[in-house]
Design an enzyme around this catalytic site. Structure first.
Site, PDB file in Angstrom:
ATOM      1  N   GLN A 122      41.875   8.353   9.598  1.00 45.95           N
ATOM      2  CA  GLN A 122      41.043   7.136   9.512  1.00 45.95           C
ATOM      3  C   GLN A 122      41.340   6.394   8.209  1.00 45.95           C
ATOM      4  OE1 GLN A 122      37.186   9.165   9.718  1.00 45.95           O
ATOM      5  NE2 GLN A 122      36.799   8.687   7.564  1.00 45.95           N
ATOM      6  N   ASP A 144      46.060  15.359   9.104  1.00 43.86           N
ATOM      7  CA  ASP A 144      44.660  15.205   8.679  1.00 43.86           C
ATOM      8  C   ASP A 144      43.970  16.533   8.983  1.00 43.86           C
ATOM      9  OD1 ASP A 144      42.712  12.449   8.204  1.00 43.86           O
ATOM     10  OD2 ASP A 144      41.681  14.294   8.785  1.00 43.86           O
ATOM     11  N   ARG A 168      29.008   5.911   2.918  1.00 50.86           N
ATOM     12  CA  ARG A 168      28.378   5.838   1.579  1.00 50.86           C
ATOM     13  C   ARG A 168      27.258   4.797   1.581  1.00 50.86           C
ATOM     14  NH1 ARG A 168      33.561   6.936   0.204  1.00 50.86           N
ATOM     15  NH2 ARG A 168      34.316   4.833  -0.184  1.00 50.86           N
ATOM     16  N   TYR A 197      35.116  11.446  -9.554  1.00 51.29           N
ATOM     17  CA  TYR A 197      36.083  10.675  -8.757  1.00 51.29           C
ATOM     18  C   TYR A 197      37.072   9.958  -9.689  1.00 51.29           C
ATOM     19  CZ  TYR A 197      37.888   7.345  -5.317  1.00 51.29           C
ATOM     20  OH  TYR A 197      38.716   6.610  -4.504  1.00 51.29           O
TER      21      TYR A 197
HETATM   22  N1  NAD Z   1      37.841   3.013   0.759  1.00 54.41           N
HETATM   23  C1  NAD Z   1      37.851   2.633  -0.518  1.00 54.41           C
HETATM   24  O1  NAD Z   1      37.078   1.765  -0.959  1.00 54.41           O
HETATM   25  C2  NAD Z   1      38.859   3.242  -1.474  1.00 54.41           C
HETATM   26  C3  NAD Z   1      39.039   2.644  -2.741  1.00 54.41           C
HETATM   27  C4  NAD Z   1      39.954   3.199  -3.622  1.00 54.41           C
HETATM   28  C5  NAD Z   1      40.665   4.331  -3.259  1.00 54.41           C
HETATM   29  N2  NAD Z   1      40.453   4.897  -2.040  1.00 54.41           N
HETATM   30  C6  NAD Z   1      41.214   6.115  -1.692  1.00 54.41           C
HETATM   31  O2  NAD Z   1      41.948   5.897  -0.511  1.00 54.41           O
HETATM   32  C7  NAD Z   1      42.090   7.120   0.198  1.00 54.41           C
HETATM   33  C8  NAD Z   1      41.600   6.948   1.624  1.00 54.41           C
HETATM   34  O3  NAD Z   1      40.233   6.575   1.591  1.00 54.41           O
HETATM   35  P1  NAD Z   1      39.548   5.832   2.845  1.00 54.41           P
HETATM   36  O4  NAD Z   1      38.207   5.408   2.382  1.00 54.41           O
HETATM   37  O5  NAD Z   1      40.487   4.804   3.394  1.00 54.41           O
HETATM   38  O6  NAD Z   1      39.481   6.978   3.960  1.00 54.41           O
HETATM   39  P2  NAD Z   1      38.268   7.910   4.396  1.00 54.41           P
HETATM   40  O7  NAD Z   1      37.621   8.501   3.180  1.00 54.41           O
HETATM   41  O8  NAD Z   1      37.390   7.203   5.354  1.00 54.41           O
HETATM   42  O9  NAD Z   1      39.054   9.057   5.170  1.00 54.41           O
HETATM   43  C9  NAD Z   1      39.586  10.161   4.499  1.00 54.41           C
HETATM   44  C10 NAD Z   1      40.393  11.007   5.467  1.00 54.41           C
HETATM   45  O10 NAD Z   1      40.813  12.169   4.750  1.00 54.41           O
HETATM   46  C11 NAD Z   1      40.711  13.299   5.602  1.00 54.41           C
HETATM   47  N3  NAD Z   1      40.593  14.502   4.782  1.00 54.41           N
HETATM   48  C12 NAD Z   1      39.556  14.859   3.983  1.00 54.41           C
HETATM   49  N4  NAD Z   1      39.811  16.040   3.407  1.00 54.41           N
HETATM   50  C13 NAD Z   1      41.036  16.427   3.833  1.00 54.41           C
HETATM   51  C14 NAD Z   1      41.847  17.558   3.584  1.00 54.41           C
HETATM   52  N5  NAD Z   1      41.440  18.538   2.770  1.00 54.41           N
HETATM   53  N6  NAD Z   1      43.064  17.639   4.173  1.00 54.41           N
HETATM   54  C15 NAD Z   1      43.477  16.663   5.006  1.00 54.41           C
HETATM   55  N7  NAD Z   1      42.753  15.566   5.300  1.00 54.41           N
HETATM   56  C16 NAD Z   1      41.536  15.460   4.713  1.00 54.41           C
HETATM   57  C17 NAD Z   1      39.447  13.005   6.417  1.00 54.41           C
HETATM   58  O11 NAD Z   1      39.399  13.788   7.596  1.00 54.41           O
HETATM   59  C18 NAD Z   1      39.601  11.499   6.673  1.00 54.41           C
HETATM   60  O12 NAD Z   1      40.361  11.261   7.845  1.00 54.41           O
HETATM   61  C19 NAD Z   1      41.322   8.164  -0.616  1.00 54.41           C
HETATM   62  O13 NAD Z   1      42.201   8.849  -1.471  1.00 54.41           O
HETATM   63  C20 NAD Z   1      40.347   7.314  -1.410  1.00 54.41           C
HETATM   64  O14 NAD Z   1      39.922   7.952  -2.596  1.00 54.41           O
HETATM   65  C21 NAD Z   1      39.578   4.385  -1.147  1.00 54.41           C
END
Ligand code: NAD
Length: 247
Positions: A17, A38, A190, A149
Site C-alpha cells: 500500500q 510486504d 493516524r 520516527y
Molecule cells: N505517508 C507519509 O506522509 C510519509 C511521509 C514521509 C515518509 N513516509 C515514509 O514512506 C514509507 C511508506 O509510507 P506510506 O505511508 O506510504 O505507507 P503505509 O505506512 O500506509 O504502508 C506501509 C507498508 O509497509 C508494510 N510493512 C510494515 N512493516 C513491514 C515489515 N516489517 N516488513 C515488510 N513490510 C512491512 C505494511 O504492511 C504496509 O503495506 C514509510 O517508510 C514512511 O515512513 C511516509
C-alpha cells in the site's frame, strides 16, 4: 508509459500500500520487472490481481534469515526500493523502550538487512541503484511528536550516504527520498485514531505550504528517476519531495 526501466529487475519492500505500492506500479508501468514484497499477503494479492506481471512475495523486512533466503532465489537485482516505515506518535517522554526498539527495527534495521542482502548481487553484476525512503521529519527538520520516527529517518539518510561512499567505485548508487505528508492508508489511520480527526486532518494539511498533501504517485515519479539511467551521476543524495515543508 516510457519504458525508461526496460530490462531492469526491481525489488520493492512495503509494496502492499501507499508509497511502496504506487512506486511498484510506476516501475512496472515504465517497463521494469518488479518483485513486490510486504508483510501483508492480502494487499500483495490485490496488487498482483490488478497487475499480474508484478511478482509478489510475502516478506518481513525485519527478519534477516527470511530476507537472505529469498534473495538467494533471485538471479539479479538492478534496483532496490526500501519503503518500509512506521510512524510512532510522541515526544521522547512518550517513547517507551519497546517503541524505540520497534521503530528502529522497522525503519532502519530493515534497510540494513535489505541492503546487506542485495549488495553482493549488485557487486557481482557491476552496478545497481538503492533507493531508501526517509522523511522530511529526519535530520532535515524536527517535527513535534515525531521523536523516534525522526531519529530513524535521520539514520536512513546516514545509512544512504555511507553505502553511497563505500560502493561508488562499484557503480552502485544509493539515494534517499524525503517525502512531506503524503496521503496513504497509514496516514488516514493516524488521522482516524487521533482524538479529533477533523482537526488532525486540517492540521496536517495546514502545515504543508502548498495547502495539500502529496500523492504517493508524486513520490513514485522521483523513485523512477533514481532507478533509471537518467540519474547515473546522482548518488549519496536525499531528494526532498515535500511540497515545500522543509523550505
Ligand atoms: N505517508 C507519509 O506522509 C510519509 C511521509 C514521509 C515518509 N513516509 C515514509 O514512506 C514509507 C511508506 O509510507 P506510506 O505511508 O506510504 O505507507 P503505509 O505506512 O500506509 O504502508 C506501509 C507498508 O509497509 C508494510 N510493512 C510494515 N512493516 C513491514 C515489515 N516489517 N516488513 C515488510 N513490510 C512491512 C505494511 O504492511 C504496509 O503495506 C514509510 O517508510 C514512511 O515512513 C511516509
Amino acid at each position: 508509459m516510457t519504458n525508461r526501466l526496460e530490462g531492469k529487475k526491481i525489488l520493492v519492500t512495503a509494496a502492499g500500500q501507499g508509497i511502496g505500492r504506487a512506486t511498484a506500479v510506476a516501475f512496472h508501468n515504465d517497463g521494469a520487472n518488479v518483485i513486490a514484497t510486504d508483510i501483508n499477503e492480502k494487499t500483495l494479492s490485490a496488487l498482483n490481481k490488478e497487475f499480474p506481471n508484478i511478482k509478489t512475495k510475502k516478506m518481513d523486512s525485519t527478519q534477516a534469515n527470511e530476507i537472505s533466503k529469498f534473495i538467494k532465489t533471485i538471479d539479479k537485482i538492478d534496483v532496490l526500493f526500501n519503503a518500509v516505515g512506521f510512524v510512532h506518535h510522541g515526544s521522547i517522554l512518550e517513547c517507551e523502550e519497546k517503541d524505540w526498539d520497534f521503530s528502529l527495527d522497522v525503519n532502519i534495521k530493515s534497510m540494513y538487512f535489505m541492503c546487506k542482502a542485495v549488495l553482493p548481487l549488485m557487486i557481482k553484476q557491476n552496478g545497481g541503484s538503492i533507493i531508501n525512503v526517509s522523511s522530511c521529519a529526519s535530520s532535515l527538520k524536527g517535527f513535534p511528536n515525531r521523536f523516534v520516527y525522526g531519529t530513524t529517518k535521520g539514520a536512513v539518510i546516514g545509512l544512504t550516504k555511507s553505502i553511497a561512499a563505500d560502493f561508488v567505485k562499484k557503480n552502485i548508487r544509493c539515494n534517499s527520498i524525503a517525502p512531506g505528508t503524503v496521503f496513504s492508508p497509514s496516514w488516514q489511520d493516524r488521522v482516524n485514531q487521533s482524538p479529533d480527526p477533523v482537526k488532525a486532518k486540517k492540521d496536517f494539511i495546514a502545515r504543508q505550504p502548498m495547502g495539500r498533501l502529496g500523492t504517493a504517485e508524486e513520490i513514485a515519479a522521483i523513485a523512477v528517476y533514481l532507478a533509471s539511467d537518467d540519474s547515473t551521476f546522482t548518488t549519496g543524495t536525499t531528494i526532498s519531495v515535500d511540497g515545500g515543508i522543509s523550505i
